[in-house]
Design an enzyme around this catalytic site. Structure first.
Site, PDB file in Angstrom:
ATOM      1  N   GLU A   1      -4.107   7.602  25.618  1.00 38.03           N
ATOM      2  CA  GLU A   1      -3.727   8.843  26.681  1.00 38.03           C
ATOM      3  C   GLU A   1      -2.966   9.865  25.404  1.00 38.03           C
ATOM      4  OE1 GLU A   1      -1.861  10.969  30.412  1.00 38.03           O
ATOM      5  OE2 GLU A   1      -1.279   8.881  30.161  1.00 38.03           O
TER       6      GLU A   1
ATOM      7  N   GLU B   1       6.802  14.092  24.390  1.00 44.29           N
ATOM      8  CA  GLU B   1       6.868  12.244  25.220  1.00 44.29           C
ATOM      9  C   GLU B   1       6.572  11.417  24.196  1.00 44.29           C
ATOM     10  OE1 GLU B   1       4.857  12.322  28.741  1.00 44.29           O
ATOM     11  OE2 GLU B   1       5.458  14.530  28.752  1.00 44.29           O
TER      12      GLU B   1
ATOM     13  N   ASP C   1      -5.579  14.183  29.460  1.00 41.88           N
ATOM     14  CA  ASP C   1      -4.807  14.733  30.524  1.00 41.88           C
ATOM     15  C   ASP C   1      -4.962  16.226  30.287  1.00 41.88           C
ATOM     16  OD1 ASP C   1      -2.414  15.878  32.181  1.00 41.88           O
ATOM     17  OD2 ASP C   1      -2.315  13.553  32.030  1.00 41.88           O
TER      18      ASP C   1
ATOM     19  N   GLU D   1      -3.024  13.228  39.219  1.00 40.67           N
ATOM     20  CA  GLU D   1      -2.102  13.036  38.586  1.00 40.67           C
ATOM     21  C   GLU D   1      -0.817  14.051  38.562  1.00 40.67           C
ATOM     22  OE1 GLU D   1      -0.069  10.136  34.988  1.00 40.67           O
ATOM     23  OE2 GLU D   1      -1.560  11.683  34.106  1.00 40.67           O
TER      24      GLU D   1
END
Length: 282
Positions: free
Chosen positions: A146, A152, A179, A240
């Site tokens: 991902e 992050e 994402d 999500e």
């Protein structure tokens, strides 16, 4: 196209009962659910298999590495713990008849360092993933790395990084997990980003720029759908949204104001919007 939802969007803590929402999600029209394997050693595999069978749902799986279980680490104990974590998650995915393990599989989630300091760790990660690809093939489970935003991780943020990782690993069992939330931060154009990934795109999280309900923010989901259709993507669109604040998951994902008070409403509206966009896109 299959429509899924990450089960942590429905609960307050990683250890909460992720199985309880599954019946309502099936009734909404979801094709499957994504299990967050945050504690794979204690994951209730038998219950997961039973609920999937009872509800006729499909599954995908996701996980992330941790500072004490990290395949970038030169510490052999920490490195082995990272390998063991990934192997256990691949085994669980196989048992659930999932063909995908996605997430932050290459470095510990939430850890950032200057890129000049991670060169050797990145090489260790890539070599380890290349070795794990043989086990992934035996299990029939693809591994989707991902791409997440700069706050992050410092390892894999955008499609230029993805091209480097794919060239370094060079194995058909290892691809990219995309994402739209993270891409909204890191990419210039989401359609072009998707086109550049092509056959390396294994999984998609369908998320708004503020983690709210898709269609209520700034992400151009029509262009996302256009890109996916142009590359012939027909795997998963998985919601999500992590909409709840003032809880463990909200805190870990930096959700400081709730986007909805009802995650089921978010799940239903998100699914309806995803299907609408997909059907309307040429």
């Amino acid at each position: 196209m299959k429509f899924g939802i990450h089960l942590s969007t429905m609960v307050h803590a990683w250890s909460d009962d992720h199985f309880a929402p599954m019946e309502r999600l099936k009734a909404m029209g979801y094709d499957g659910v994504e299990f967050p394997l945050m504690d794979p050693e204690n994951f209730d595999l038998m219950r997961a298999k039973s609920e999937l069978k009872r509800l006729n749902l499909l599954a995908t799986c996701g996980t992330g590495l941790l500072p004490h279980a990290d395949i970038t680490s030169k510490d052999p104990v920490v490195h082995k713990a990272g390998v063991d974590r990934l192997l256990r998650c691949l085994q669980i995915a196989h048992e659930l008849e999932s063909d995908l393990l996605g997430g932050v599989l290459y470095a510990p989630w939430g850890v950032t360092r200057p890129r000049m300091e991670i060169i050797e760790g990145k090489k260790r990660s890539q070599e380890t993933l290349r070795q794990l690809a043989e086990k992934a093939k035996a299990y029939g489970v693809k591994m989707g790395l991902e791409m997440i935003n700069r706050y992050e991780t410092s390892y894999l943020n955008h499609t230029e990084d993805a091209a480097e990782w794919m060239a370094a690993i060079n194995d058909p069992m290892i691809g990219i997990h995309y994402d739209t939330f993270h891409a909204n931060i890191e990419e210039t154009n989401q359609k072009e980003a998707i086109l550049s990934l092509g056959q390396h795109l294994f999984h998609v999280h369908f998320c708004e720029n503020n983690r709210g309900i898709p269609g209520t923010g700034q992400v151009d989901f029509s262009s996302v759908a256009e890109g996916l259709k142009e590359i012939g993507y027909d795997r998963w669109l998985t919601l999500e949204n992590f909409a709840l604040a003032d809880c463990q998951i909200g805190n870990d994902c930096a959700i400081w104001n709730s986007k909805t008070q009802d995650p089921y409403q978010a799940a239903e509206q998100g699914l309806q919007y995803a299907k609408k966009i997909w059907e309307e896109t040429k």
